[in-house]
Structure formats: C-alpha cells, structure tokens
Write an enzyme that holds these catalytic residues in place. Sequence first.
Site, short mmCIF file in Angstrom:
data_model
loop_
_atom_site.label_atom_id
_atom_site.label_comp_id
_atom_site.label_asym_id
_atom_site.label_seq_id
_atom_site.Cartn_x
_atom_site.Cartn_y
_atom_site.Cartn_z
CB SER A 64 -7.60 17.61 -2.29
OG SER A 64 -6.49 17.48 -1.25
CG ASN A 372 0.19 15.40 2.62
OD1 ASN A 372 -0.25 15.00 3.81
ND2 ASN A 372 0.01 13.74 1.84
P1 NG1 Z 1 -1.10 8.56 -3.47
O1 NG1 Z 1 -1.07 8.83 -4.64
O2 NG1 Z 1 -1.33 6.95 -2.38
O3 NG1 Z 1 0.88 8.74 -3.01
C1 NG1 Z 1 -1.56 10.76 -2.28
C2 NG1 Z 1 -0.49 10.94 -0.57
C3 NG1 Z 1 -0.94 10.81 0.67
C4 NG1 Z 1 -2.16 11.75 0.77
C5 NG1 Z 1 -3.19 11.20 -0.35
C6 NG1 Z 1 -4.84 11.80 -1.02
C7 NG1 Z 1 1.86 11.37 -0.21
C8 NG1 Z 1 3.24 11.16 -0.40
N1 NG1 Z 1 1.12 10.58 -0.98
O4 NG1 Z 1 -1.41 9.54 -1.46
O5 NG1 Z 1 0.19 10.68 1.48
O6 NG1 Z 1 -2.68 12.42 0.99
O7 NG1 Z 1 -2.77 11.54 -1.61
O8 NG1 Z 1 -4.70 12.92 -1.18
O9 NG1 Z 1 1.96 12.09 0.42
ZN ZN Z 2 -6.55 18.59 0.18
#
Ligand code: NG1
Ligand code: ZN
Length: 560
Positions: A64, A372
């Site tokens: 990603s 996001n």
């Molecule tokens: P984590 O690392 O659990 O905060 C992040 C994003 C999630 C989601 C995941 C998967 C933030 C604060 N957190 O998770 O929304 O997109 O990555 O890619 O944006």
């Molecule tokens: Zn992505």
Amino acid sequence: MDLGAVTKYSALHAKPSGLILQYGTAGFRTKAEHLDHVMFRMGLLAALRSKQTKSTIGVMVTASHNPEEDNGVKLVDPLGEMLAPSWEEHATCLANAEEQDMQRVLIDISEKEAVNLQQNAFVVVGRDTRPSSEKLSQSVIDGVTVLGGEFHDYGLLTTPQLHYMVYCRNTGSRYGKATLEGYYQKLSKAFMELIKQASCSGDEYRSLKVDCANGIGALKLREMEHYFSQGLSVQLFNDGSKGKLNHLCGADFVKSHQKPPQGMEIKSNERCCSFDGDADRIVYYYHDADGHFHLIDGDKIATLISSFLKELLVEIGESLNIGVVQTAYANGSSTRYLEEVMKVPVYCTKTGVKHLHHKAQEFDIGVYFEANGHGTALFSTAVEMKIKQSEQLEEKKRKAAKMLENIIDLFNQAAGDAISDMLVIEAILALKGLTVQQWDALYTDLPNRQLKVQVADRRVISTTNAERQAVTPPGLQETINDLVKKYKLSRAFVRPSGTEDVVRVYAEADSQESADHLACEVSLAVFQLAGGIGERPQPAETTCNINNAFGLGTANKHTV
Ligand code: NG1
Ligand code: ZN
C-alpha cells in the site's frame, strides 16, 4: 494433501529462523526480503480457505502506502471482504511455524476448519508495481499449486480491482465481468450515464489532476481514461516514470504532512487528488487564491457522498435508512456536521476497514470512510428493489432512482477504491454544480495532530469504546481526561498501531497550538505510563518542528 511435496517446496521458500510476523489489519507487512516464505505459505492458506468456502479466494501482494522496499500480502474472502478473524490467526500461526512444524500446522488448520482436502481450490492473485512484487506473487502461486489448487494470475492490479475480481467470480458475474475490461466498462458506463444528467455538463470541460504516488494507480487509470474521457479529463502526475513509489507523494504523504505532493504543479483553485500506492485511498486538495493549501480528506468525502445519497433518498420518498461509519480519527467537525446539520446518523468503529465495512452493511445505504481516504458506500438489496419498482413512479422520482442505480454501479461494493471514489466524487460535483472550494466550505476541520510514541511493548495499551478510551495501563485514561479538560473543543485518544510497532496519539482542539500541546502532553503520558523507549517526547514549545521530533505529524492548519 501431498505433505511430501509441501515439505519439499517449502524448503525452497525457507523461513529465516526466529522471524515472527503478525497478520495485522492489512495482512503481513514488512521488508520485502523477509517475505518469500510468507508468500508461499499464504498461497497454501488461500488454497485451504478456497476448499473450505468452495469459493474463489484472492491474494494481493502489496504494501500500500508504505515505502518501496517493503511489501506485504493479504487474503481476500469470497465477497471481497477481509479474511475472517479465525483465519487471520491461522495465517499468523502458519507464517511463524518453523520448517519442521509446517506439516503439523497445516493439518491442524485443516482439521479445526473441517476443510475437505478433496475439494477443488481456486485462487486469484494480483500485485502492485513494487520491484519485489513479481517474484513474491510467484511464491504465492507455488503455494497454491502445491496443494493442487488452480489459479489465475491477474498480474498488475490495484488492490480494489482484485477485490472486484473475487466478488464477480463468486457472484456468478451478476455483479460484473471478472476482467479489467469488465471493471473499466462497468464503472465508466455508470459514470457517463450519471454526468449526462448534470445540467452544466458540456458548459465547462471538467478536468482533474491526479497524483498516482508512482504506483499501480497510474497504469490502471491510463488504461481506463479513454473509457470516460468524454466526461472527465484526468492529468496524471507521479506516474512511476521517474519517482519512487510513495516517496514525497501519494495520499498518505499528503494527508499526514498536510501539503501537496512533489512533482505536481498546482494553480490556484484547481481540483487535485492523490491515490496511495495500491490505489485504495484517495484525498482531494487545492490551493486557494492566496496560495494556501486546503486538504479534503476521507471525512469530507464521506460528507459529500452521504449528503448526496440522502438527498436522492428523500427525492424517492423512501424510508430507507442511511448511516455513516467513521473511526476515532474522524475530525470532530465532520461528525458534528453530519449529525447536526445533515441529520445523518454516524457510528464509530475500531480502526481497520473490515470493522467499518462490517458496520456499514447494517444500513440500506452505509457510507464508510477512514479519515485517510479509504472508503466506499454499500447498498442493501432493499435499495435495489426500490429502484426496480421505480418504473411506476413519477418522472422526478424515476430520475432520482436512475441516478441511485448508476451510483451503485459506480461504487466498488467489495472495497474502498480510489478510482471508483474519484469518479463518484467527480459525478456528484458535476451534478450539484459544486466547486472544490464550495465542497471544502461545508464545514471547517478542527485543528488536529497525530504523533507516534515508541514503547517496549505496545500491547500494554488496551482500549475500549471503538478505541476512544484506554483501559490499560492503569491511570493512562484518567491522565488523558485531565489533559483534555485544559483545552477547548478538545479530544484525544491513544491506541497501539495495527501495522507499525508504535502507539498512535491523536489530539484535536480549537487551535493548532492547543492541538499540538495536547498531543505532546498525551505522548508524554504514554511514554511514562506505557513503557516508552528511546527519546522522551518533548513539550511542544521546546520543539521547533514537531514532525521531526516525533517522526510524524498530521496537522490541520485551520483555526476555528
Ligand atoms: P494503524 O497502523 O493500525 O493505525 C493504519 C491506518 C488505518 C488503516 C491501516 C491499514 C491511520 C491512523 N491508521 O492502521 O486507518 O488504513 O493502516 O493500512 O490512518
Ligand atoms: Zn492502500
């Protein structure tokens, strides 16, 4: 199951001993060089899951928005959803088994899940543009074939396109054709039908600048653009021809740094958007006449979409329900605007799209977005029924029902999808005759700050109430409560990340200064009460650049 063959082939994808990985909210993610054995084993697991569900299972190779050197893998369940929780545990067990224990773990999983090993398996595989992805996806295929499974390798795909393929294949092509051509045609047809109804269409040639994060989105948008070019002209930037994937560009960069990507020239009031590296997130932005940067994140996208869908429901005169699903990271202003002005009910779930997706399925129309920019809208069969019955309705209502039908076709029902969301947004802006500034002006974001804190073991923090309150360590929540009381319109929470070895801190308040102070104070509380390691978080006033001090900042520069 030919265990001899499994052992033999597994040795060719040997696990570095001692390496422990966890199937997190986005599957496995780490440096690409550590992932070969994981890929092979996820091929095995996908074959087992396919045998158990008697359905096609997807495997996507991507990391990603993470750096180009990383990679990752996630499994896609039959209806395009994220893998079922019990299978996430199996994935972790299998990935961490030492070579000699592999057979036993595979048998254990098969027995626990009552997998009929004689059943056929079919797995579809997709990958992003990372240099490591091709070889790693071949390792997935090795795993599938060792268990006698069949596969289709789609090669380069965006993550949501792979979800779409899985969904199509398991619904007998009722949803769409499981090919790229099928995806492009379905979405473009719905988009063109929609914008035909825009009263101002044709007057103003609509164009959009797209930052593709130097990723797969560029390739796929380029393949697709001629299908909808009569309605929208897209200008692609960071298309992978020079820059590095996700480096100083892409949705994650723009959202977390609150600034435009490099490699894109923006004139004032031009509508721009950014995808992330696998094209499942999108954020919009523009520069105003004074050169100020304005970010339009997932919350404002959800607001635009849900307001429009609610209007259509009112038009049709139906009592179908609509709900918006957010996470704790949603800006407080967006929640307030949706609830109080739009009168749309809002629900909060834990971070991770599977939680949002699940909750959104409870509504006739469920719109979910992470701040996001990852999200989509889901529609129940009741909505489809209503549209079918609309033939008998009067002209105006029929028109609204037709629009709803096109919008359903345009949204990816299997996953958040940057391309599909972009077309939905562009269609709504055209239909409503809205400029990007007018959209932005729906509400003003509360200033906010996101920070990361390093602790010895982030599992010491447990949370409740959709991650908005810390249960452990003792005293942490009380401390946060006291700190929050010092500021106006304030809110703060902490949670262990599901994708990185850090604790995330979020704070918002009436001014940027207050949000920064609050975030710093909460970080310090986490450091002290949850076993912080490394450098101690400094008070906001002693750090000239908060982003450097903590490694990450998400700030909203507006004040209210
Ligand atoms: P984590 O690392 O659990 O905060 C992040 C994003 C999630 C989601 C995941 C998967 C933030 C604060 N957190 O998770 O929304 O997109 O990555 O890619 O944006
Ligand atoms: Zn992505």
